[in-house]
Structure formats: C-alpha cells, structure tokens
Design an enzyme around this catalytic site. Structure first.
Site, PDB file in Angstrom:
ATOM      1  N   ASN A 184     -28.537  50.886  35.267  1.00 40.57           N
ATOM      2  CA  ASN A 184     -27.656  52.044  35.085  1.00 40.57           C
ATOM      3  C   ASN A 184     -28.305  53.256  35.745  1.00 40.57           C
ATOM      4  OD1 ASN A 184     -29.436  51.744  32.480  1.00 40.57           O
ATOM      5  ND2 ASN A 184     -28.906  53.920  32.601  1.00 40.57           N
ATOM      6  N   ALA A 235     -35.290  45.707  32.811  1.00 37.70           N
ATOM      7  CA  ALA A 235     -34.100  46.471  33.188  1.00 37.70           C
ATOM      8  C   ALA A 235     -34.402  47.931  32.904  1.00 37.70           C
ATOM      9  CB  ALA A 235     -32.887  45.993  32.390  1.00 37.70           C
ATOM     10  N   MET A 266     -38.406  51.010  28.485  1.00 33.42           N
ATOM     11  CA  MET A 266     -39.093  50.986  27.192  1.00 33.42           C
ATOM     12  C   MET A 266     -40.084  49.835  27.078  1.00 33.42           C
ATOM     13  SD  MET A 266     -35.615  51.615  24.954  1.00 33.42           S
ATOM     14  CE  MET A 266     -34.407  52.857  25.452  1.00 33.42           C
ATOM     15  N   SER A 267     -40.573  49.337  28.213  1.00 32.21           N
ATOM     16  CA  SER A 267     -41.444  48.157  28.148  1.00 32.21           C
ATOM     17  C   SER A 267     -42.425  48.128  29.316  1.00 32.21           C
ATOM     18  CB  SER A 267     -40.579  46.887  28.176  1.00 32.21           C
ATOM     19  OG  SER A 267     -39.967  46.735  29.454  1.00 32.21           O
ATOM     20  N   TYR A 317     -40.244  50.054  19.755  1.00 34.46           N
ATOM     21  CA  TYR A 317     -39.151  50.425  18.863  1.00 34.46           C
ATOM     22  C   TYR A 317     -38.784  49.333  17.867  1.00 34.46           C
ATOM     23  CZ  TYR A 317     -36.151  47.877  22.226  1.00 34.46           C
ATOM     24  OH  TYR A 317     -35.588  46.936  23.044  1.00 34.46           O
ATOM     25  N   GLU A 318     -39.331  48.130  18.043  1.00 32.70           N
ATOM     26  CA  GLU A 318     -39.084  47.073  17.053  1.00 32.70           C
ATOM     27  C   GLU A 318     -39.981  47.230  15.833  1.00 32.70           C
ATOM     28  OE1 GLU A 318     -38.128  43.000  18.894  1.00 32.70           O
ATOM     29  OE2 GLU A 318     -39.183  44.034  20.517  1.00 32.70           O
ATOM     30  N   HIS A 364     -26.411  49.272  26.253  1.00 31.54           N
ATOM     31  CA  HIS A 364     -27.121  48.000  26.405  1.00 31.54           C
ATOM     32  C   HIS A 364     -26.244  46.932  27.050  1.00 31.54           C
ATOM     33  CE1 HIS A 364     -30.494  45.394  25.692  1.00 31.54           C
ATOM     34  NE2 HIS A 364     -29.785  44.547  24.967  1.00 31.54           N
ATOM     35  N   HIS A 383     -32.701  38.765  24.591  1.00 30.96           N
ATOM     36  CA  HIS A 383     -34.038  38.186  24.662  1.00 30.96           C
ATOM     37  C   HIS A 383     -34.034  36.883  23.855  1.00 30.96           C
ATOM     38  CE1 HIS A 383     -36.451  41.713  26.262  1.00 30.96           C
ATOM     39  NE2 HIS A 383     -35.226  42.197  26.127  1.00 30.96           N
ATOM     40  N   HIS A 392     -41.308  45.287  21.829  1.00 34.64           N
ATOM     41  CA  HIS A 392     -41.240  46.709  22.152  1.00 34.64           C
ATOM     42  C   HIS A 392     -41.740  47.550  20.983  1.00 34.64           C
ATOM     43  CE1 HIS A 392     -38.004  44.496  24.201  1.00 34.64           C
ATOM     44  NE2 HIS A 392     -38.151  45.339  25.201  1.00 34.64           N
ATOM     45  N   SER A 407     -34.609  42.326  29.774  1.00 36.30           N
ATOM     46  CA  SER A 407     -33.250  42.226  29.238  1.00 36.30           C
ATOM     47  C   SER A 407     -32.295  41.631  30.267  1.00 36.30           C
ATOM     48  CB  SER A 407     -32.736  43.603  28.818  1.00 36.30           C
ATOM     49  OG  SER A 407     -33.503  44.112  27.755  1.00 36.30           O
TER      50      SER A 407
END
Length: 302
Positions: free
Chosen positions: A252, A125, A228-229, A97-98, A266, A73, A95, A42
């Site tokens: 963060n 990230a 998440m990746s 979550y997609e 995000h 992306h 990902h 990201s």
C-alpha cells in the site's frame, strides 16, 4: 518448582540454553540440516510451499516457540530442500504488537544459527513512503531505521552471551551487499527489474498503522518503506554471524496528504501479497540455487 521473579524470566527468554534446547529438539525430529533460513511475511507464505519433501512443525508443537496470532501467517516451520539446498522456512513470524518480549520474537534466529543456518532471507509487506513506489513493487532493503530501538527496544538488551556474538555488533553491514547484487542480477535475467527497488525500511511497533504526520516524519528521515517486523530478526541474526537479505513487498502507499481519503488496511496487504507472490517465489528460489558453501559463510563473522 520455586518461582523466579519477572526479571530473571526476562533474562532467560532467548537464552543460549533455551535456544539450544529448541534446536536440539528440532534436530532430533528432522533429518534436514538447513543452511538457508527463509521468513515469510504477510500474504507470502507460499514461499514455504516451494520446499521439496517438506516436514512441517506447528509452532505450538515446538518447545519454547511463541505462537503466531496474525491472519495471513500459517504459524509453522517447514523443513525441506529448495533447488537442492537444505532450508527451513518460517510461514509466519512474530511481532512486538502480539505482546511477546523482543527476545522471544527473535528466538527463531538463534535457534536457526544453532541448527547450522548461514544465510537468512526475509520478506515482509510494507507501506510505501517513497512516493515513486507503486503498489506491487518489491524493495530490496539496503538499510533500516529502528524506531523502537531509539527507546531501548532491542533484542540484544540484557546480558550478552558471547556464544551468540559480540556485545556491540556492527550494523552498517546488516544487509549483505553481495546478496543484494545477486538479487538484482537474478531479477534482470527474469525480467523483474521493472518492479524492483532499493531502499531503507523503517520499523515501528504497531499494530496501528501510521498517522499522516508519522509517515511524513519517517520519509524525511530517509525511509522508503515502513512496517512492523524484520529489523529485530536481522539484528539477532547478524549478532549471531548470519548473512541477511531482506525485501519488502509494497502492499500500500502510505498516506501523506490530509486531503486524501485512502486508508491502510490488512486486507490490501494480503491481496497484494497473493498477486506478486509467484514472482517473489521465483526470485527467491533462483537466488537460493546460486548460493554455495563459501558464499553462505559470513565473511565478517569472527
């Protein structure tokens, strides 16, 4: 056409035949024969813009490829050369979550293997669990904790195809130690050591950010950053015998205190990526320049 049941569809996703067909299509449409693959996280798509004589393919135009749905992306493959090395770069990844099956998420790794890629360089990230980390730090991933894997969500589930790799691949060497040392050497020369860290990356399914209790748990388990990746890609790439190097941009600080009013978002991820992107580009390009044919070969592959 006779419809096949959902079980057979699951088995066929990411199969050797599907990946071979995609690899052959790409080889027919580009003269580049990549030995290095790069995955942009990201806000870090600028890494792909470094390639010279670029040839771009939208994911939606590539047979069997999923489509990227995440803001930040670009959703395209870029072929070209970086410091004289033939490369392929993913500007955007996929990902859990997609909604894609995990075999579909990791399909590009197997396609790259069949195209001749030896070394994978991945970026993401992530939220900083380690309280010594600052926003903008870059963490070299030395190991990972695969939380979805604890529940059986692993890209290697299903029948194993020996043409990719062995049934039970070792993961104690998932992140190549020589490439990690190379990154530190390059960072020292460039004056980047002050923001470079080494740590353990925890992967979750997303898309919701972690709760305070979850962050506390992950930190106690030994995690330094959470995202998440990446992990699923590394597992598939190592299974196929490719060397892997990965790093996280700490975008963060994970919230650990119930009295805190900080919230992960995000937009912060993308903004931090833009601020540090140039230095990460220089780091990655210098590393690639120092890879040679022997160094690209996986010393542990059979």
């Amino acid at each position: 056409m006779v419809p096949i049941n959902s079980f057979n569809k699951l088995i066929e996703i990411g199969s050797y035949e599907e990946c071979r067909a995609t690899a052959d299509w790409l080889l027919e449409h580009t003269q580049v024969r990549p030995t290095v693959g790069i995955v942009c996280g990201s806000g870090l798509s600028a890494l792909g813009d470094m390639l010279k004589d670029p040839q771009v393919f939208k994911y939606c135009d590539i047979p069997n490829f999923p489509h990227s749905t995440v803001r930040g992306h670009a959703g395209q493959l870029v072929f070209g050369t970086l410091k004289g090395k033939p490369c392929v770069c993913m500007q955007g990844r996929f990902h859990l979550y997609e909604g894609y099956p995990i075999q579909k998420i990791t399909l590009p790794m197997r396609v790259f293997k069949l195209m001749g890629v030896k070394t994978m360089i991945m970026t993401n990230a992530a939220g900083g669990l380690n309280q010594d980390y600052k926003v903008g730090d870059v963490m070299i991933i030395k190991d990972h904790i695969n939380l979805p894997g604890f529940a059986g969500v692993n890209p290697l589930c299903g029948p194993n195809d020996d043409r990719f790799g062995v049934r039970f691949p070792c993961m104690s060497d998932a992140y190549d130690r020589e490439l990690q040392q190379l990154a530190h050497n390059v960072a020292a020369e460039l004056g980047f050591s002050n923001f470079l860290r080494d740590g353990v990356y925890c992967v979750l399914g997303g898309p919701s950010f972690e709760t305070i209790a979850e962050c506390r748990m992950l930190h106690r388990l030994g995690g330094d950053a959470v995202g998440m990746s990446t992990v699923h890609e590394v597992i598939a790439a190592r299974h196929a015998g490719m060397r892997c190097f990965a790093m996280s941009l700490i975008s963060n600080r994970s919230v650990m205190d119930y009295d805190s009013r900080e919230k992960a978002n995000h937009e912060e991820v993308l903004e931090t990526g833009q601020q540090r992107a140039k230095q990460m580009e220089v780091l990655v390009s210098t590393m690639v320049a120092r890879l040679d044919g022997d160094e690209n070969e996986d010393k542990n592959s059979s």
